[in-house]
Write an enzyme that holds these catalytic residues in place. Structure first.
Site, PDB file in Angstrom:
ATOM      1  N   GLU A   1     -60.083  56.949  56.605  1.00  0.00           N
ATOM      2  CA  GLU A   1     -60.198  55.892  57.846  1.00  0.00           C
ATOM      3  C   GLU A   1     -59.653  54.928  58.024  1.00  0.00           C
ATOM      4  O   GLU A   1     -59.302  54.667  57.206  1.00  0.00           O
ATOM      5  CB  GLU A   1     -61.709  56.159  58.412  1.00  0.00           C
ATOM      6  CG  GLU A   1     -63.199  56.630  57.976  1.00  0.00           C
ATOM      7  CD  GLU A   1     -64.156  55.222  57.770  1.00  0.00           C
ATOM      8  OE1 GLU A   1     -64.162  54.549  58.080  1.00  0.00           O
ATOM      9  OE2 GLU A   1     -65.141  56.208  57.834  1.00  0.00           O
TER      10      GLU A   1
ATOM     11  N   ASP B   1     -67.791  44.280  61.245  1.00  0.00           N
ATOM     12  CA  ASP B   1     -67.183  43.832  60.426  1.00  0.00           C
ATOM     13  C   ASP B   1     -67.294  42.481  59.349  1.00  0.00           C
ATOM     14  O   ASP B   1     -67.483  41.769  60.130  1.00  0.00           O
ATOM     15  CB  ASP B   1     -65.978  44.196  60.710  1.00  0.00           C
ATOM     16  CG  ASP B   1     -65.062  45.064  61.694  1.00  0.00           C
ATOM     17  OD1 ASP B   1     -65.623  45.927  60.835  1.00  0.00           O
ATOM     18  OD2 ASP B   1     -64.137  45.348  62.108  1.00  0.00           O
TER      19      ASP B   1
END
Length: 254
Positions: free
Chosen positions: A46, A57
């Site tokens: 990814e 995140d």
């Protein structure tokens, strides 16, 4: 041509997927990292497209994102860096990012570029399922891109079934409701969640992300799932060691 992600999911083993932020630690490390990860036995990659406001995140990935943007990483530059990637790399490549940069680039132009480069799928955590289905699904399909959806322990069974129906590859199973890169090991709550999803017999396999950082957590996460994704722990490794010791990290996982 069959999608590389689908082919990879057919393999008889637990899959290790690695996330890293494009343009980190240095602006031009992207291609080298991808080539080394494949060489060191990773199954899928990814590639994180850095964004200035990364909601899901944890601090490690946020810092790498900020750093990459300061280095000068942009969508355009990432596409330029990856233009010849399929000459040297054959495993599935997924771009993970937020919908805003994709929208600014132009959704169709973005998908077309991904197709030309040989990107296999996209993960856009903030693109809602219904919006995707009404406005963008046809474009993704036109360019052979799988859209990977996320589920969390809070996602209702009804929603999970909707996502399963709309998916054509794997479902990204977020291990906990917290941001990425925290916590050590998986507790009973997560184990129960993994088993609950396994018992739903979804048509798409699941790959677990968030909280996987070593051989033990990889093994726990893949007891019921097809594979696991490691992001924060790998970025920490890059921060500490640069890009020259990638094999050391991967060899410790399995």
């Amino acid at each position: 041509m069959s999608n590389r992600i689908k082919s990879k999911l057919q393999e008889d083993k637990k899959l290790l997927s690695i996330y890293f932020t494009a343009g980190y630690p240095s602006l031009n490390d992207t291609v080298q990292i991808i080539q080394d990860l494949e060489k060191d036995g990773v199954d899928m990659i990814e590639i994180g497209l850095p964004f200035s406001d990364p909601l899901a995140d944890g601090p490690t990935i946020q810092e790498s994102s900020t750093h990459a943007l300061k280095n000068g990483m942009t969508t355009e530059l990432l596409f330029d860096q990856l233009i010849a990637i399929r000459k040297s790399v054959s495993i599935p490549l997924i771009i993970m990012g937020y919908f805003n940069p994709m929208l600014q680039y132009g959704v169709e132009a973005f998908c077309k570029k991904c197709h030309e480069i040989g990107i296999d799928g996209l993960i856009m955590p903030d693109l809602p399922l219904d919006v995707y289905q009404s406005d963008y699904e046809a474009i993704f399909k036109k360019y052979g891109l799988l859209n990977i959806f996320l589920i969390t322990p809070q996602t209702s069974d009804q929603r999970i079934h909707q996502i399963d129906k709309a998916s054509d590859g794997f479902i990204y199973m977020v291990s906990s409701a917290s941001v990425t890169g925290s916590k050590s090991g998986f507790g009973q709550e997560q184990e129960n969640y993994f088993e609950r999803i396994a018992a739903m017999n979804l048509k798409n396999t699941q790959i677990v992300g968030f909280g996987i950082k070593d051989a033990e957590t990889f093994k726990q996460a893949t007891k019921t799932a097809k594979g696991a994704i490691i992001g924060s722990a790998f970025i920490k490794h890059l921060t500490a060691n640069g890009i020259n010791k990638i094999a050391d990290f991967i060899n410790k996982i399995r």
